[in-house]
Design an enzyme around this catalytic site. Structure first.
Site, mmCIF file in Angstrom:
data_model
loop_
_atom_site.group_PDB
_atom_site.id
_atom_site.type_symbol
_atom_site.label_atom_id
_atom_site.label_comp_id
_atom_site.label_asym_id
_atom_site.label_seq_id
_atom_site.Cartn_x
_atom_site.Cartn_y
_atom_site.Cartn_z
ATOM 1 N N ASN A 263 13.200 13.237 75.572
ATOM 2 C CA ASN A 263 12.952 14.138 74.388
ATOM 3 C C ASN A 263 11.553 13.714 73.557
ATOM 4 O O ASN A 263 10.810 14.594 73.365
ATOM 5 C CB ASN A 263 14.243 14.114 73.454
ATOM 6 N N LYS B 191 -23.655 51.101 91.818
ATOM 7 C CA LYS B 191 -22.930 50.435 90.650
ATOM 8 C C LYS B 191 -23.205 48.920 90.462
ATOM 9 O O LYS B 191 -23.633 48.209 91.270
ATOM 10 C CB LYS B 191 -21.602 50.447 91.100
ATOM 11 N N SER C 246 -19.869 47.983 93.639
ATOM 12 C CA SER C 246 -18.864 48.988 93.941
ATOM 13 C C SER C 246 -18.732 48.949 95.651
ATOM 14 O O SER C 246 -19.904 49.019 96.249
ATOM 15 C CB SER C 246 -18.894 50.511 93.702
ATOM 16 N N GLU D 64 -15.109 42.830 81.409
ATOM 17 C CA GLU D 64 -13.868 43.467 81.542
ATOM 18 C C GLU D 64 -12.647 42.595 81.703
ATOM 19 O O GLU D 64 -11.503 42.577 81.001
ATOM 20 C CB GLU D 64 -13.637 44.475 82.643
ATOM 21 N N THR E 263 -19.910 51.811 62.286
ATOM 22 C CA THR E 263 -18.686 51.538 61.706
ATOM 23 C C THR E 263 -18.047 52.736 62.468
ATOM 24 O O THR E 263 -18.705 53.767 62.560
ATOM 25 C CB THR E 263 -18.413 51.670 60.302
ATOM 26 N N HIS E 264 -16.469 52.731 62.690
ATOM 27 C CA HIS E 264 -15.921 53.776 63.637
ATOM 28 C C HIS E 264 -16.682 54.072 64.899
ATOM 29 O O HIS E 264 -16.520 55.213 65.379
ATOM 30 C CB HIS E 264 -15.882 54.867 62.848
ATOM 31 N N GLN F 299 11.347 23.335 77.578
ATOM 32 C CA GLN F 299 10.860 22.818 78.792
ATOM 33 C C GLN F 299 9.790 24.204 79.295
ATOM 34 O O GLN F 299 8.572 23.863 79.620
ATOM 35 C CB GLN F 299 11.740 22.571 79.853
ATOM 36 N N LYS G 144 5.751 24.307 78.159
ATOM 37 C CA LYS G 144 4.706 23.977 78.951
ATOM 38 C C LYS G 144 3.758 24.998 79.376
ATOM 39 O O LYS G 144 2.632 25.392 79.635
ATOM 40 C CB LYS G 144 4.832 23.085 80.049
ATOM 41 N N SER H 144 10.864 20.769 86.529
ATOM 42 C CA SER H 144 9.610 21.489 85.975
ATOM 43 C C SER H 144 8.320 20.682 86.558
ATOM 44 O O SER H 144 7.309 20.855 85.739
ATOM 45 C CB SER H 144 9.797 21.002 84.218
HETATM 46 N N1 ARG Z 1 11.294 18.203 81.062
HETATM 47 C C1 ARG Z 1 11.986 18.264 79.916
HETATM 48 C C2 ARG Z 1 11.313 19.055 79.018
HETATM 49 O O1 ARG Z 1 10.031 19.592 79.542
HETATM 50 C C3 ARG Z 1 12.033 16.890 79.502
HETATM 51 C C4 ARG Z 1 12.870 16.335 78.419
HETATM 52 C C5 ARG Z 1 14.296 16.576 78.972
HETATM 53 N N2 ARG Z 1 15.332 16.397 78.066
HETATM 54 C C6 ARG Z 1 16.475 16.353 78.332
HETATM 55 N N3 ARG Z 1 17.305 15.908 77.346
HETATM 56 N N4 ARG Z 1 17.082 16.931 79.336
HETATM 57 O O2 ARG Z 1 11.573 19.328 78.141
#
Ligand code: ARG
Length: 463
Positions: free
Chosen positions: A111, A284, A278, A291, A156-157, A323, A326, A24
């Protein structure tokens, strides 16, 4: 390929495919600053608790600070075989300072570490977003101060309904954004909680001082339950939802302004810098930025759906599925930040076309409701007044007239309660002048709103 911290448990066989699949770092490298700040606080607490020596803490702090500087300077190579930002930084630290680095992870798991990093990242990001929302509100208020007195049709509408002042229309968006800001501020309360010390899921038997880490990192509280501490991603979902709703508000503004800037409406003109031409049609002037604001809002829905779906089937406590949070959180934040900045620039560079708006005001019977209310003031029950005005509108439509163009005797034929003062209630301008109720679309109410915003934004800026 570099060895991972947990490698000794495994047979040693490594499949490149799995390495690439599980990594990751290509996404979570963005957490580096927070990972480092979090590790320094953790190490300080470990040394204060006598779990590592003062000198080991000094070495760890120094080593981590140098890594941060290298990353900032673009001189750090993120090693993909180390999976994620936590292991990449720890491996680099071990390489740089040796033995002391091996004690950093005492009483900690990735974790609780990743939960911490996300909370720290989101805390900063939420503050940036709140700032940007405020900037956009300021731009709206400025335009309302400058060109807020234009009487324009309210819809409205998307059908002409009643006249409103342009400032009143603009400040409706400031209200939406105010709720967005409140939601972000409220989300911040649940983001700003320290999970460190939750370990892998069950906490630790070591004498960690969780409240000290909380204090060092400026958190308001610590999580109460270690299982929840590492498995909770509600704060991510809440952030993405709030971002998605903000994006919807921006999309609605964009949609309005795309319509208002058409030749057919011509209510507003958007600055050249925010339009494109354009490649084929020389004349244009397209509102592409608007948009894209509208289009990008779809991205945030996607982020929210992906995040909620990712969380849905997971047993307690940590699972690697998490994971994937993110991508969604970063993407939602990036898209919203860019969209807010663009919206603020567009608002600051948009002008109303009062002449064009004025020229069409007689169309669409914007004063019909006000006429019915006039009749109510003369003692006619509203339902009957509604019917009388409806019939008058039908007549005017057939005659190609506005209500104000209808002679008094013809009006009186429709209702004998009508007197000469009726004309004071007709035309869009007169209607706007007559709005009496708090929060209405008239002059006095607009002034009250402008006063509120001026005071409110000043106060929040100063804070
Ligand atoms: N890269 C992992 C995540 O974003 C970190 C935690 C990983 N923990 C594990 N027990 N494998 O969640």
């Amino acid at each position: 390929m570099a060895k991972k911290s947990w490698q000794s448990r495994m047979s040693g066989a490594v499949d490149e495919l799995a390495v690439n699949f599980v990594e990751s770092i290509s996404v979570d490298w963005r957490l580096y600053k927070y990972d480092i700040v979090g590790s320094i606080a953790h190490a300080q607490m470990l040394s204060e608790q006598g779990l590592i020596s003062k000198d080991e803490f000094r070495q760890i702090k120094q080593g981590l600070t140098e890594i941060a500087e290298q990353i900032e300077a673009g001189k750090f190579k993120f090693d993909k075989s180390q999976e994620d930002i936590h292991m990449v930084i720890e491996a680099a630290l071990t390489k740089n300072i040796g033995e002391a680095a091996r004690k950093l992870h005492t009483g900690r798991s990735r974790n609780d570490q990743v939960a911490l990093d996300m909370r720290l990242w989101l805390r900063d990001c939420t503050e940036t977003i709140i700032e940007r929302i405020m900037k956009l509100q300021e731009a709206l208020v400025k335009l309302a101060q400058k060109q807020g007195q234009v009487v324009m049709p309210g819809y409205t509408h998307l059908q002409r309904a009643q006249p409103v002042l342009s400032g009143h229309y603009l400040l409706a968006f400031a209200e939406q954004l105010q709720r967005d800001r409140q939601r972000f501020s409220d989300a911040l309360k649940r983001i700003n909680v320290c999970p460190l010390g939750s370990g892998a899921l069950a906490g630790s038997s070591l004498p960690l001082n969780r409240r000290r880490v909380m204090e060092l990192l400026g958190f308001a509280e610590i999580t109460r339950n270690s299982i929840d501490g590492i498995s909770d991603r509600d704060f991510c979902a809440e952030f993405v939802f709030t971002a998605a709703l903000t994006a919807i508000h921006l999309s609605r503004l964009a949609e309005d302004w795309i319509i208002y800037s058409t030749q057919e409406f011509g209510f507003i003109r958007i600055g050249d810098a925010y339009c494109t031409g354009s490649s084929m049609m020389p004349q244009k002037r397209n509102p592409d930025m608007l948009e894209l604001i509208r289009g990008k809002s779809g991205q945030l829905h996607g982020n929210l759906t992906a995040l909620l779906t990712m969380l849905k089937g997971q047993p307690l406590a940590y699972n690697r599925d998490m994971q994937e949070d993110k991508k969604q959180v970063f993407d939602a934040a990036d898209t919203l930040e860019a969209t807010l900045a663009m919206a603020a620039a567009i608002v600051a560079n948009t002008r109303f076309n009062p002449d064009k708006i004025q020229a069409g005001l007689d169309e669409g019977f914007l004063d019909a409701t006000a006429l019915a209310e006039y009749l109510v003031r003369k003692g006619v029950p509203f339902r009957q007044a509604h019917q009388i005005v409806g019939e008058l509108v039908a007549q005017c439509e057939a005659e190609g007239k506005s209500l104000a163009q209808k002679p008094l005797d013809e009006l009186q034929k429709a209702c004998d309660k009508i007197e000469a003062d009726v004309y004071e209630n007709l035309t869009a301008e007169n209607v706007v002048a007559g709005y009496a109720v708090e929060g209405s679309a008239g002059k006095q109410q607009l002034q009250e709103q402008l006063d509120f915003w001026q005071e409110h934004l000043k106060r929040t800026v100063e804070k």
